[in-house]
Design an enzyme around this catalytic site. Structure first.
Site, PDB file in Angstrom:
ATOM      1  CB  SER A   6      -0.924   0.022   1.218  1.00 47.21           C
ATOM      2  OG  SER A   6      -1.966  -0.903   1.050  1.00 47.21           O
TER       3      SER A   6
ATOM      4  CE  LYS B 189      -3.935   0.906  -1.688  1.00 47.62           C
ATOM      5  NZ  LYS B 189      -4.389   0.177  -0.505  1.00 47.62           N
TER       6      LYS B 189
ATOM      7  CE1 TYR C 152      -2.982  -1.013  -6.069  1.00 47.83           C
ATOM      8  CE2 TYR C 152      -3.880  -3.231  -5.958  1.00 47.83           C
ATOM      9  CZ  TYR C 152      -3.563  -2.035  -5.344  1.00 47.83           C
ATOM     10  OH  TYR C 152      -3.813  -1.861  -4.001  1.00 47.83           O
TER      11      TYR C 152
ATOM     12  CE1 TYR D  50      -3.904  -0.133   4.211  1.00 50.45           C
ATOM     13  CE2 TYR D  50      -2.774  -0.861   6.188  1.00 50.45           C
ATOM     14  CZ  TYR D  50      -2.845  -0.785   4.809  1.00 50.45           C
ATOM     15  OH  TYR D  50      -1.880  -1.386   4.046  1.00 50.45           O
TER      16      TYR D  50
ATOM     17  CB  VAL E 192      -0.156  -5.882   4.149  1.00 48.58           C
ATOM     18  CG1 VAL E 192      -1.541  -5.326   4.459  1.00 48.58           C
ATOM     19  CG2 VAL E 192       0.058  -6.079   2.668  1.00 48.58           C
TER      20      VAL E 192
END
Lengths: 305, 305, 305, 305
Positions: free
Chosen positions: D61, D64, D189, D241, D259
């Site tokens: 993540s 991102k 992705y 998150y 993660v």
């Protein structure tokens, strides 16, 4: 500074026609939607202002950080977080944050109605009258005016149109999160929402939070610095309802809005800002107020990011 | 028939230990969870029974079809459907059927609490006392006993533990669906839930619905046939909470359960059945009661499918 | 009977302009929205019809009870219910029945897309080609025509516009409910939805279900009676999408609709009915079709309640 | 500084046993859960470190904000916000942010999977290979290492266990938000998530964002300052998150977790911090990593509130 405020105010005045005043209670709908005022108090105590900055209005949701602060002072951060969470809910302020069988404390936070109602039950006092008086005292210190009163007409209007808040409170009670008498708790909450302030008071409150608990004039500490950081952080993530994410990008400072059209903004270490303009967008935030803060942030590099 | 009922009752008795009596109000938790009774009244008036079929218990959710029937009699089907829907909600009986900003009448129906509370407001009467007396009169006709009373202890228990229902009612009020005083409406609802019956009374009510509005003994019509079809249809799709789909497959007849452990079942044109066994499954339905109905349905080919 | 059908058809014709043909795939939007046909096959084999009853259209959701029946025949009821539930979901047919972290099998049922996709994986066969051929064979028996084929244009259109179904299938896979290759499973599902029938075929299928597994002409049993009751029961509670509750009240018989405009209805022990009229209401049900069934039900007392 | 880092690292080491490494793909579960490393790069380019700070791991993540930055560079802020929102969703990172019929762009943001997948489609390039190469180039600049590669095993593992992301992507496609070929987009992705870095790289990236777009060594600008503020603001409200609110209170700086156990943190104008410790809490954040950042924030007064 005054010149800058005057100029930005004129640039933003057209936005007062782009929203509409809250009308869920008749009293709020009576306000002049074209009003626009701004007040700034620097950390060292310098005051600047422009426009309708002494018009009175009610705190509404802007009392939520005060309820949180009083509850933090009375119980400590751990006790608060065991009762309600601090995450953004992704939902409007008066949302039913409950699933079919559960009401998850992590989905409530002190900046949405459910959480603010819980805060009322956590303020210490032998009666709800005493709790409210303690809240008024803290509010007086924060807004720098110990003569503040509640707007009786708004209070009664809230009380008689409060079905949604009653539903939220009974839901909390059915899940064992609220134990006191619902009407007594809500009476305290409705009175708190009806406390009358002006842009100057909001700017003063912002300055105290910017100074992390010290009064801007005397530098006297009225609450510990970590609690100021706590409140400022939750204002950043949840203070502008479900418009908080966009506000963080566009303006970049902790702030709390109310449906009366006020915005209380905190520029850590630098200043507190009070805004008033009752025409709201669909999320319940002042349209011209956000625009004014955005321009001010760009001019003075206020964003903390 | 009596022999069959006795045999099935013994076969199903072990299931009385597979659930537990409702305990959300203390009064219901006091009931003997091993009780099991069944009563059948044929369309022509023949009575058969076995087990604890004369033990008294409260209607609870089984009053919902009576509230609906009275509201239908007073307002007609169109008026009812403009207020609440008839679709299964896919959720438990006391669910908050509201989104963030909306409360959709299509997501409420008269077999869930929200819808049943609305039905109370649709019953005609100059006062809630008069409305309740009219409901009592209809209930007396349906259960074939005009001496029925309410269980005061259950009523007071419901009233003092009614936070969830208060939340639902204030939510309805905040959306303009309920206009009367919430406490008055809920008092009527709590009293209605506390009406005391036994298996015989449920069987009589089932028989009236099976006869589409005619009393099983005298054949006298007490309400129009289309209203019986209306009620039977909604019992089929929503009568057993969110276990209605499985009940349709396993038993195949319209029925309504209550958290007191009763089930009122309708076999159109053939019979009414009353069951009592307070040990409930997680959805709030009587465990042994459903099992007994399933066996009875298989033995006598009761399924309408 | 024919006269009655002709009369009702004329009375309902105006409703064909009150809805609009499905347009989520271009092929369905090409259909004549003013078409209206009805076909009835009595339990003893008598045929009656009126209007456009031989126009071809695709099964769409009406294949769902056939997928369920084949899966039941191959696995038994217990195995099916361990995979998907049978409760009404209270949501549209293509809803994402998943919470944040969970996908509850109780919130899926064979009459919504997710459940029907799971049914494809439960049909026995060494390949998906073989599974589909077995489904075709059962479909041929049900609609009384072993020459049925799939509509290639609709099939390809479904396949190339199937993003929502792909999302549902991958969601099932991510939760371990679907294990096979998603594209293979969906190809089977899209082909199944594209099987071409007419009102006569639907009426025949309804008659077989009304006869609880026996063919209307020969009385030959093609599946066990309990499976017919299973399918009829689930049609009653979930067959008309989230309009099933209202259909139970207004019409009162098990039925399944499809977005092609067809309705397959079952009057247990009495008759099967096939309807075609492609103008749909917002829930995806044929407007004139429901109206026609409502009138037919009133004239012939078809309601099972 | 090094001494401080060593001491805090020892104090936090016990927390590495309080969580567990991500196991949704086998490759991540292979990592040593007791690893713990920290790396700090000051705005003026001073480096400090302690522990396992050169162990390689994948961005997950943490890519991102890079995807967002590239999309912002290629399209501008307005175009991005017309596609996806910026509000916290109140839900886990891989939530299905869709209602029954709608998928609201305001409920997706670039820090949750759905939004990040959309970012891939907004990066300019004549092919997805070219888009990915441009992303790699930006990533290389941000982490200060143009020799970075992807971890093939993790990439292939992601790709073969990607059902949930496929579901999200097809849902986006079914709502017209994603138009390209789903497998091509997801391949981009999955590759982006599999880019291999270490604590030093994360610290460098944090330092660039802290310097609002300038490299810490050369002070060379690689993207405009407003984009840095944009990214920092969204990290503050959504970076950790659904633990972002608590992180704001406890640590008080913009950060993004993955993660794989990494955290990339930004202290505006002061420093960038990279953390690695693969034992995660239930929300997917590194347990020891958050604890270490909390202590560091207290020691060095890093909170921006």
């Amino acid at each position: 500074m005054e010149e800058l405020l005057e100029r930005l105010l004129e640039e933003c005045r057209p936005y007062t026609t782009a929203g509409k005043a809250a009308d869920y209670i008749p009293e709020l709908a009576k306000k002049d939607p074209s009003a626009l005022g701004v007040y700034v108090i620097g950390s060292e105590g310098k005051h600047s202002w422009a426009g309708d900055c002494r018009q009175p209005f009610t705190l509404q949701s802007m009392v939520k950080p005060i309820l949180l602060l009083q509850a933090l002072l009375d119980n400590g951060a751990c006790a608060i977080q065991s009762k309600v969470g601090v995450e953004a809910t992704g939902k409007p302020f008066d949302a039913i944050n409950a699933g079919e069988r559960t009401l998850d404390s992590r989905h409530i936070n002190p900046m949405v109605n459910m959480g603010a109602i819980v805060m009322c039950t956590l303020i210490h006092g032998s009666s709800y009258e005493e709790r409210f008086q303690r809240l008024m005292k803290l509010t007086g210190q924060l807004v720098g005016d110990d003569t503040i009163t509640i707007d009786q007409a708004v209070y009664l209007s809230e009380k008689s149109h409060g079905s949604k808040n009653r539903a939220l409170a009974y839901l909390l009670k059915s899940h064992g999160i609220l134990e006191d008498d619902v009407e007594e708790v809500l009476d305290c909450y409705f009175r708190a929402c009806s406390i009358q302030v002006d842009c100057r008071g909001l700017a003063h409150m912002g300055a105290v939070l910017a100074n992390r608990g010290r009064l801007p004039d005397s530098n006297r500490r009225i609450f510990p610095a970590p609690l100021a950081r706590y409140v400022n952080a939750i204002l950043m993530t949840c203070g502008m309802y479900d418009g908080s994410g966009e506000f963080a990008i566009r303006v970049g400072i902790p702030a709390k809005s109310g449906v009366s059209g006020g915005i209380m903004a905190v520029v850590p270490t630098r200043m507190g800002i009070g805004i008033y303009s009752p025409a709201l967008d669909q999320k319940g935030n002042s349209v011209a107020g956000i625009r004014l803060l955005e321009k001010l942030s760009q001019e003075l590099y206020l964003s903390i990011f």
